[in-house]
Design an enzyme around this catalytic site. Structure first.
Site, PDB file in Angstrom:
ATOM      1  N   HIS A  45       0.817  -1.214   0.000  1.00 14.18           N
ATOM      2  CA  HIS A  45       0.000   0.000   0.000  1.00 14.18           C
ATOM      3  C   HIS A  45       0.853   1.268   0.000  1.00 14.18           C
ATOM      4  O   HIS A  45       1.530   1.565   0.982  1.00 14.18           O
ATOM      5  CB  HIS A  45      -0.883  -0.020   1.254  1.00 14.18           C
ATOM      6  CG  HIS A  45      -1.800   1.143   1.389  1.00 14.18           C
ATOM      7  ND1 HIS A  45      -1.689   2.075   2.402  1.00 14.18           N
ATOM      8  CD2 HIS A  45      -2.847   1.533   0.628  1.00 14.18           C
ATOM      9  CE1 HIS A  45      -2.644   2.983   2.272  1.00 14.18           C
ATOM     10  NE2 HIS A  45      -3.356   2.685   1.207  1.00 14.18           N
ATOM     11  N   HIS A  87      -0.628  10.513  -2.950  1.00 15.41           N
ATOM     12  CA  HIS A  87      -1.961  10.163  -2.448  1.00 15.41           C
ATOM     13  C   HIS A  87      -2.892  11.362  -2.401  1.00 15.41           C
ATOM     14  O   HIS A  87      -4.042  11.278  -2.821  1.00 15.41           O
ATOM     15  CB  HIS A  87      -1.849   9.542  -1.048  1.00 15.41           C
ATOM     16  CG  HIS A  87      -3.181   9.266  -0.430  1.00 15.41           C
ATOM     17  ND1 HIS A  87      -3.865  10.180   0.341  1.00 15.41           N
ATOM     18  CD2 HIS A  87      -3.993   8.171  -0.521  1.00 15.41           C
ATOM     19  CE1 HIS A  87      -5.027   9.656   0.724  1.00 15.41           C
ATOM     20  NE2 HIS A  87      -5.128   8.444   0.212  1.00 15.41           N
TER      21      HIS A  87
HETATM   22  O1  G3P Z   1      -6.632   2.149  -2.886  1.00 20.20           O
HETATM   23  C1  G3P Z   1      -6.904   1.353  -1.781  1.00 20.20           C
HETATM   24  C2  G3P Z   1      -6.735   2.236  -0.602  1.00 20.20           C
HETATM   25  O2  G3P Z   1      -5.460   2.810  -0.716  1.00 20.20           O
HETATM   26  C3  G3P Z   1      -7.787   3.315  -0.615  1.00 20.20           C
HETATM   27  O3  G3P Z   1      -7.552   4.273   0.330  1.00 20.20           O
HETATM   28  O4  G3P Z   1      -6.921   6.584   0.882  1.00 20.20           O
HETATM   29  O5  G3P Z   1      -5.229   4.739   1.050  1.00 20.20           O
HETATM   30  O6  G3P Z   1      -5.951   5.542  -1.183  1.00 20.20           O
HETATM   31  P1  G3P Z   1      -6.351   5.340   0.261  1.00 20.20           P
HETATM   32 CA    CA Z   2      -5.058   3.982  -2.837  1.00 16.14          CA
END
Ligand code: G3P
Ligand code: CA
Length: 296
Positions: A45, A87
């Site tokens: 992630h 992000h």
């Molecule tokens: O893309 C999956 C997850 O990352 C969604 O939440 O805010 O971390 O992009 P975020």
């Molecule tokens: Ca994401």
């Protein structure tokens, strides 16, 4: 996508139930390994962002070293139309800049330090080498990892960036990461925006898509909604705190993959695997790798 989906899951269902043996004669097309629900996906992630500054080439490299199956890349777009891995819509949290990404050119964003913030916020994980890391473009990510990696790419705030989907497809095609001779599981595209995914599906129906769900929506999902998601996506992603075993099973009963986010504690990883998820997003791909070994 429907045929693609049917093939993916028909083969998987047979493999999963062991009926595959009885049906060896079936001409089921080969299933893309990382789209096989029996292969649990370890999605790094924002890279291995528990260990290094998110969305830097170094965090992505660490995710690969820690056996993440996919590099997760959130996309924003610069004033001059370049796709960058970031992000937030603003620069403030993860760089020493300030303001909206869309108001700055790539050249201006490339001057920023995208690593030192991590050392300040996480002193226990701080490293000198993180200072001065820069915001990578999507093209730089592909230059560095090429076809040796798999990419789980999110179109972030696509409504803010008209043309993001077309630009993404252009770059994917330039780096030969889509097309008939590339296993379709090299790239998965995800978004909270159904419009963005449906547009991508129109432009290139062979790219596997994952619909992300908002925190408050996940728990009340209906069969009708699930069948609608299935018309253009192969799976769903949602906050892991908002689901339970019944939810996971309901999604799986519709032959959809389910990749909850963002799971960082081993006890939660174990729990979700028990419930039957087909993968998960984690800032610690190393931890998930250990849990998967324990689960075998
Ligand atoms: O893309 C999956 C997850 O990352 C969604 O939440 O805010 O971390 O992009 P975020
Ligand atoms: Ca994401």
């Amino acid at each position: 996508m429907k045929d693609f989906l049917r093939t993916v899951f028909m083969s998987a269902a047979l493999i999963g139930t062991g009926a595959g043996v009885a049906n060896q004669t079936m001409a089921a097309e080969p299933i893309a390994p990382s789209l096989n629900p029996n292969n649990i996906l370890n999605v790094a992630h924002r890279g291995a962002s528990g260990h290094a500054p998110e969305h830097t080439l170094l965090a992505y490299e660490l995710g690969q070293k820690m056996k993440g199956d996919y590099i997760e890349v959130d996309l924003q777009m610069t004033k001059d139309g370049e796709l960058v891995a970031l992000h937030d819509e603003t620069l403030d949290r993860t760089t020493n800049g300030s303001g909206l990404v869309k108001d700055f050119t790539l050249q201006e964003i490339k001057q920023l330090d995208a690593g030192s913030w991590f050392n300040e916020k996480y002193p226990d994980a701080a490293k000198k080498e993180y200072e001065g890391l820069t915001v990578p473009t999507l093209e730089e990510v592909f230059e560095k990892f090429g076809k040796d990696a798999r990419y789980y790419i999110e179109t972030k705030s696509p409504e803010v960036y008209p043309g993001m989907e077309e630009k993404l497809l252009e770059v994917l095609e330039e780096y030969k990461l889509t097309g008939p001779n590339v296993p379709s599981s090299k790239v998965i595209v995800q978004s909270f925006s159904a419009e963005s995914l449906k547009k991508l599906h129109e432009l290139n129906p062979d790219i596997p898509l994952v619909q992300l769900l908002w925190y408050d929506k996940a728990a009340e999902i209906t069969d009708t909604e699930l069948e609608d998601y299935k018309t253009y996506s192969i799976g769903l992603g949602m906050n892991f705190n908002r689901i339970d075993e019944a939810y996971v099973q309901k999604v799986r009963d519709h032959n959809l993959l389910i990749h909850p986010y963002t799971v960082n504690e081993k006890k939660d990883m174990h729990q979700l695997l028990e419930w039957g998820v087909t993968g998960m997003f984690t800032n610690f791909p190393d931890r998930l790798q250990e849990v998967l070994k324990e689960h075998k």
